[in-house]
Design an enzyme around this catalytic site. Structure first.
Site, PDB file in Angstrom:
ATOM      1  N   PRO A 150       0.850   2.917  -2.550  1.00 22.92           N
ATOM      2  CA  PRO A 150       2.269   2.217  -3.011  1.00 22.92           C
ATOM      3  C   PRO A 150       2.694   0.923  -2.814  1.00 22.92           C
ATOM      4  O   PRO A 150       1.933  -0.461  -2.206  1.00 22.92           O
ATOM      5  CB  PRO A 150       3.317   2.548  -2.585  1.00 22.92           C
ATOM      6  CG  PRO A 150       3.134   3.878  -1.908  1.00 22.92           C
ATOM      7  CD  PRO A 150       1.613   3.523  -0.990  1.00 22.92           C
ATOM      8  N   CYS A 151       2.207  -0.101  -4.209  1.00 21.12           N
ATOM      9  CA  CYS A 151       1.826  -1.287  -4.565  1.00 21.12           C
ATOM     10  C   CYS A 151       3.201  -2.281  -4.936  1.00 21.12           C
ATOM     11  O   CYS A 151       3.078  -3.363  -4.387  1.00 21.12           O
ATOM     12  CB  CYS A 151       1.114  -1.548  -5.751  1.00 21.12           C
ATOM     13  SG  CYS A 151       1.832  -1.045  -7.380  1.00 21.12           S
ATOM     14  N   GLN A 152       4.514  -1.206  -4.748  1.00 21.97           N
ATOM     15  CA  GLN A 152       5.840  -2.181  -4.922  1.00 21.97           C
ATOM     16  C   GLN A 152       6.050  -3.054  -4.074  1.00 21.97           C
ATOM     17  O   GLN A 152       6.705  -3.793  -4.192  1.00 21.97           O
ATOM     18  CB  GLN A 152       6.867  -0.698  -4.856  1.00 21.97           C
ATOM     19  CG  GLN A 152       6.633   0.045  -6.378  1.00 21.97           C
ATOM     20  CD  GLN A 152       5.581   0.889  -6.074  1.00 21.97           C
ATOM     21  OE1 GLN A 152       5.105   1.126  -5.215  1.00 21.97           O
ATOM     22  NE2 GLN A 152       6.006   2.004  -7.358  1.00 21.97           N
TER      23      GLN A 152
END
Length: 403
Positions: A150-152
């Protein structure tokens, strides 16, 4: 206590019995305004008060042509954080054998099972949560492990909490790689992870955790490979055999796009001839008539964002202007081209269908997404662009087969 949703762009916390969504009041009001206007317009269309304003479009873009199917290379691959299958598709087209896919979001199981024609698809909190998997069952049985944690935690669109973000899964990615011991791992993420702010994070969770691997890092832009979207991402590629890394060359651009974003009267003599094929603009790709201007699409956002199940792909107010310049409406995406045609957009702009959005991300129309519109858009927006994944896969295969 935070509710774990590490594929969601919005942090969710529990306050008593209420869910609290961590977005600004300004952004919340913006989403509400767009949603309200779209709802009123759709109701009018459904009641027959508005006539359709554009014909059903016939795209002139086939992403399969950007990633010709290669013969089997004898290499096996497993994917983590599989989402809608962008990496899986790219590796399949490059000749790899699919072993298994793991994804937390349950609806992705229908998408991946249908398209990969595989029974080894593990999705949902019970079987797709990478924190619960014993990766030793794949030890020395897989050549490639690929995934996009996940890039968040690093995205400029988020709070950029890095290691303190509940959605940080880089430790789990490293745990999986160390247990399976593949010949190569490939990890994709947003450019934000390269910000000096996260140097210690990269050192701790990637470089120090994956000491058995020699790692290279490089950036890729989707438009460099013929996909009509502004989308830059970073790749970490690690080889267990260091001499193989020395044989690895990051993919070179196959397309140019310096002609886009200019009106038709712009002098061709001012454009530098690179000898590369030209990336089509969005209007051209979707088969829309010429308006004298075309451009790349702004980065498509994930629709697994916010309190409402949004059907918008808009990622910023600046993006709204860019879409507007192309006379395309990025909100109220419809489940089919027929429904999009019957639902006039603001300013008589072209309304998109989920099939159109998939093309803009580099998915061929043969790749079928399961779920409601917001779920389909979420899968598309979270995915690696398949042609980009394809070129990484080809470069890795070439490094492994070179003597």
């Amino acid at each position: 206590m935070p509710i774990t949703q590490y594929q969601n762009n919005t942090s969710i916390y529990k306050k008593g019995d209420q869910k609290v969504y961590d977005i600004t009041d300004e952004k919340r009001a913006w989403y509400r305004k767009i949603s309200h206007e779209s709802r009123l317009s759709k109701l009018s269309a459904e009641e027959g008060l508005i006539d359709s304003i554009h014909e059903i479009n016939k795209p002139r873009f086939d992403p399969d042509l950007l990633m010709p199917q290669l013969e089997s290379n004898g290499l096996t691959a497993i994917s983590l954080f599989s989402g809608g299958g962008g990496l899986d598709l790219g590796f399949l087209r490059a000749g790899y054998q699919h072993i298994a896919s793991y994804e937390l979001i349950l609806i992705c199981k229908d998408t991946l099972t249908t398209n990969l024609e595989s029974t080894n698809i593990y999705c949902g909190p019970d079987e797709g949560d990478v924190r619960k998997v014993n990766w030793n069952i794949y030890k020395d049985k897989v050549d490639i492990v690929h995934g996009g944690p996940p890039c968040q935690p690093f995205s400029v669109a988020g709070s950029r909490k890095g290691a303190d973000d509940e959605r940080n899964m880089w430790g789990e990615f490293s745990r999986a790689v160390n247990a399976m011991k593949p010949r190569v791992f490939i990890a994709e993420n947003v450019l934000g992870i390269l910000n000096p702010k996260f140097n210690d994070f990269v050192k701790k969770y990637i470089l120090n955790e994956l000491t058995d691997y020699s790692i290279t890092t490089f950036k890729m832009h989707t438009a460099d490979y013929g996909v009509p979207q502004i989308r830059e991402r970073v790749f970490f590629v690690g080889f267990r055999n260091k001499p193989r890394l020395n044989k690895f060359t990051p993919p070179s651009p196959t397309h140019t796009w310096d002609h886009l974003g200019k009106n038709d009267s712009y002098p061709n003599c001012l454009l530098f001839d690179t000898g590369l094929e030209k990336t089509k603009g969005v209007r051209d790709c979707l088969g829309l008539h010429s308006i004298g201007f075309d451009n790349l699409a702004p980065t498509i956002r994930s629709a697994f964002t916010g309190k409402r199940n949004t059907t918008s792909i808009l990622n910023s107010t600046a993006g709204q202007k860019s879409w507007g310049d192309m006379q395309i409406w990025p909100n109220g995406i419809q489940s089919s081209r027929e429904k999009a045609s019957a639902f006039p957009a603001k300013n008589k702009h072209f309304r998109l269908s989920v099939q159109d959005v998939g093309l803009i991300q580099g998915f061929p129309e043969s790749w079928k997404f399961a779920g409601a519109v917001y779920q389909v858009l979420g899968q598309i927006g979270n995915s690696v662009s398949p042609p980009v994944a394809y070129h990484v896969a080809v470069s890795v295969a070439n490094a492994l087969k070179n003597t």
